[in-house]
Design an enzyme around this catalytic site. Structure first.
Site, PDB file in Angstrom:
ATOM      1  N   ASP A  46    -107.216   4.256  54.833  1.00 11.52           N
ATOM      2  CA  ASP A  46    -107.127   4.204  53.374  1.00 11.52           C
ATOM      3  C   ASP A  46    -106.310   5.410  52.915  1.00 11.52           C
ATOM      4  O   ASP A  46    -106.803   6.545  52.910  1.00 11.52           O
ATOM      5  CB  ASP A  46    -108.526   4.215  52.759  1.00 11.52           C
ATOM      6  CG  ASP A  46    -108.511   3.770  51.303  1.00 11.52           C
ATOM      7  OD1 ASP A  46    -107.424   3.491  50.767  1.00 11.52           O
ATOM      8  OD2 ASP A  46    -109.600   3.699  50.707  1.00 11.52           O
ATOM      9  N   ALA A  47    -105.061   5.168  52.581  1.00  8.75           N
ATOM     10  CA  ALA A  47    -104.138   6.258  52.257  1.00  8.75           C
ATOM     11  C   ALA A  47    -103.410   5.994  50.946  1.00  8.75           C
ATOM     12  O   ALA A  47    -102.874   6.907  50.346  1.00  8.75           O
ATOM     13  CB  ALA A  47    -103.126   6.430  53.389  1.00  8.75           C
ATOM     14  N   LYS A  48    -103.367   4.745  50.530  1.00 10.40           N
ATOM     15  CA  LYS A  48    -102.751   4.352  49.253  1.00 10.40           C
ATOM     16  C   LYS A  48    -101.373   4.961  49.086  1.00 10.40           C
ATOM     17  O   LYS A  48    -101.022   5.485  48.025  1.00 10.40           O
ATOM     18  CB  LYS A  48    -103.677   4.684  48.082  1.00 10.40           C
ATOM     19  CG  LYS A  48    -105.041   3.967  48.183  1.00 10.40           C
ATOM     20  CD  LYS A  48    -105.876   4.124  46.943  1.00 10.40           C
ATOM     21  CE  LYS A  48    -107.195   3.356  47.003  1.00 10.40           C
ATOM     22  NZ  LYS A  48    -108.176   3.853  47.983  1.00 10.40           N
ATOM     23  N   ARG A  49    -100.573   4.872  50.124  1.00  6.43           N
ATOM     24  CA  ARG A  49     -99.233   5.428  50.102  1.00  6.43           C
ATOM     25  C   ARG A  49     -98.313   4.592  49.226  1.00  6.43           C
ATOM     26  O   ARG A  49     -98.554   3.389  49.010  1.00  6.43           O
ATOM     27  CB  ARG A  49     -98.659   5.481  51.521  1.00  6.43           C
ATOM     28  CG  ARG A  49     -99.452   6.345  52.505  1.00  6.43           C
ATOM     29  CD  ARG A  49     -99.648   7.749  52.026  1.00  6.43           C
ATOM     30  NE  ARG A  49    -100.139   8.641  53.073  1.00  6.43           N
ATOM     31  CZ  ARG A  49    -101.050   9.587  52.871  1.00  6.43           C
ATOM     32  NH1 ARG A  49    -101.610   9.753  51.701  1.00  6.43           N
ATOM     33  NH2 ARG A  49    -101.407  10.379  53.861  1.00  6.43           N
ATOM     34  N   ASP A 104    -105.686   7.742  43.741  1.00  6.42           N
ATOM     35  CA  ASP A 104    -106.958   7.196  44.228  1.00  6.42           C
ATOM     36  C   ASP A 104    -108.048   7.461  43.196  1.00  6.42           C
ATOM     37  O   ASP A 104    -107.826   8.191  42.243  1.00  6.42           O
ATOM     38  CB  ASP A 104    -107.316   7.823  45.586  1.00  6.42           C
ATOM     39  CG  ASP A 104    -108.037   6.827  46.483  1.00  6.42           C
ATOM     40  OD1 ASP A 104    -109.041   6.224  46.033  1.00  6.42           O
ATOM     41  OD2 ASP A 104    -107.595   6.625  47.626  1.00  6.42           O
TER      42      ASP A 104
END
Lengths: 270, 270
Positions: free
Chosen positions: A93-96, B98
């Site tokens: 989970d890095a939401k790059r 996030d």
């Protein structure tokens, strides 16, 4: 085996839709782990080993490692999951989200350095910010669609083309961006009606659903809204409600009980 | 001194609006640096020292370090910039985004671990994904608005509330999210007319403008569109066109020449 195939196999084999989120915060660790240099790895390993029997995937959140200069412990942790729980996908989970040339670097980080099976990405910069991840054959890319936080509505609920923005993202993902079948979407459990709308748009595409547990999402409504015809199609994530179910030296067994209970509650409504 | 004050002071003192982007790719390094364990730091340090006289800020892109397991070299690099170029702000280009509890961790990563003066963030998850960075008093937060890549239009150009989405983001940033005056916006140089529109919405807010150089943005049009009444207000970023201006052992002096030329070209139109 591709991410989507692994996931489908894991759902069937484990009879669980639970994704255990790994958000380690040293200040919340039991006393016996405090002040140890490898505490983050040790904590997460204990959680993984205890909850593994009740999970079909794991989702480490990279920020919790990066804030503590613990990238090496994240590498170790993912290697440990692959070794001890073969077949259970790991979602980084890095939401790059960045332009193509930079996204290539982030894709190397996720898939080569960390050997994650899938990574979460942000759609704000459009398709060429997602494409470099898809070049890693068989790996999964899970695009933010409708997030579980209060501010999620600030942009995602803006009306465009006669619908809220998140629905346009779901449609882009389903109809334009998913040529190789590697995509999934993040849709928060705090909005079951929106999960249902997204499921209608994307067919069988896997949905990563955070927001049950600490964030208060309703399990029954979530499962009924998001399941596919086969009773699967969802990675239902719980992080804090599982990993901090116990705060003393019994934390791992408390996490196991919380994971089992969550899996069972989910299965009531599949 | 806050990020915005440092930036304003640096613009005035250096008479430069140039932000040198540090996107180190070992495969593009000269032979003398290949296969050295600290090559990324050495390359970037040489670029910083050579281009420092012509820059008012630096922007390391974290993906290039993370892909090579080189977070320690990024820490060293930012410490080196602070030590040798006091007063020149460092923007950590990370485009994080996030939920609040995770954003707190990313803020610690950017401001405590790396000691960056500002960080880039993604607005897709809304205000509570941005707020935790603002809790770090005096640090800057630069929100993606209109990005320079081709896919930028996929979402940012969707019409909502009678305007393209990126304009709504600019307005949210200017009117709702900037209570403490810590915000800037990313607006790509590939769209000068859109820079002008954003400048009209946000007043004196700093704009980080990537896209000149390798991405082809026009310097004259960019500067005329984005400057404030005082002839500043912009961090005009060039990465690849400067740091890879030379590919042999003269790379640092070639970078210095490219930086000087870029600064001078920008100054023609201020």
């Amino acid at each position: 085996m591709s991410f989507i195939e692994s996931l489908t196999t894991a759902w069937a084999r484990t009879q669980s839709l639970l994704c255990v989120g790994l958000d380690p915060e040293p200040s919340k660790f039991p006393g016996s782990l405090k002040n140890r240099s490898d505490a983050i790895f040790d904590f997460c390993r204990a959680i993984v080993d205890a909850t593994g029997p009740y999970a079909s995937s794991f989702k480490p959140q990279i920020a919790y490692f990066a804030a503590h200069r613990a990238e090496d412990q994240l590498e170790q942790l993912i290697a440990h999951i692959h070794e001890t729980h073969p077949g259970l996908p790991v979602i980084l989970d890095a939401k790059r989200g960045d332009i193509g040339s930079t996204a290539e670097q982030y894709a190397r980080e996720a898939f080569e350095r960390y050997d994650a099976d899938a990574v979460t990405v942000n759609p704000y910069m459009g398709f060429d910010s997602i494409e470099p991840y898809l070049a890693h054959e068989g790996r999964g890319v899970i695009v933010l669609c409708r997030t579980s936080n209060p501010g999620g509505s600030d942009l995602q609920f803006l009306e465009t083309q006669g619908r809220p923005l998140y629905q346009v993202v779901a449609q882009l993902a389903a109809e334009k961006w998913n040529a190789a079948g590697q995509l999934g979407l993040v849709v928060g459990a705090t909005f079951p009606k929106e999960i249902e709308v997204v499921r209608g748009i994307v067919g069988e595409m896997p949905l990563l659903i955070p927001g049950i547990g600490a964030q208060g999402g309703d399990v029954e409504a979530t499962v009924r809204a998001g399941r596919t015809a086969g009773g699967a199609g969802m990675l239902i994530n719980s992080s804090r409600a599982i990993i901090y179910a116990g705060r003393d030296d019994d934390f791992a067994s408390a996490a196991a009980q919380a994971a089992k209970k969550t899996r069972d509650t989910i299965n009531l409504y599949r």
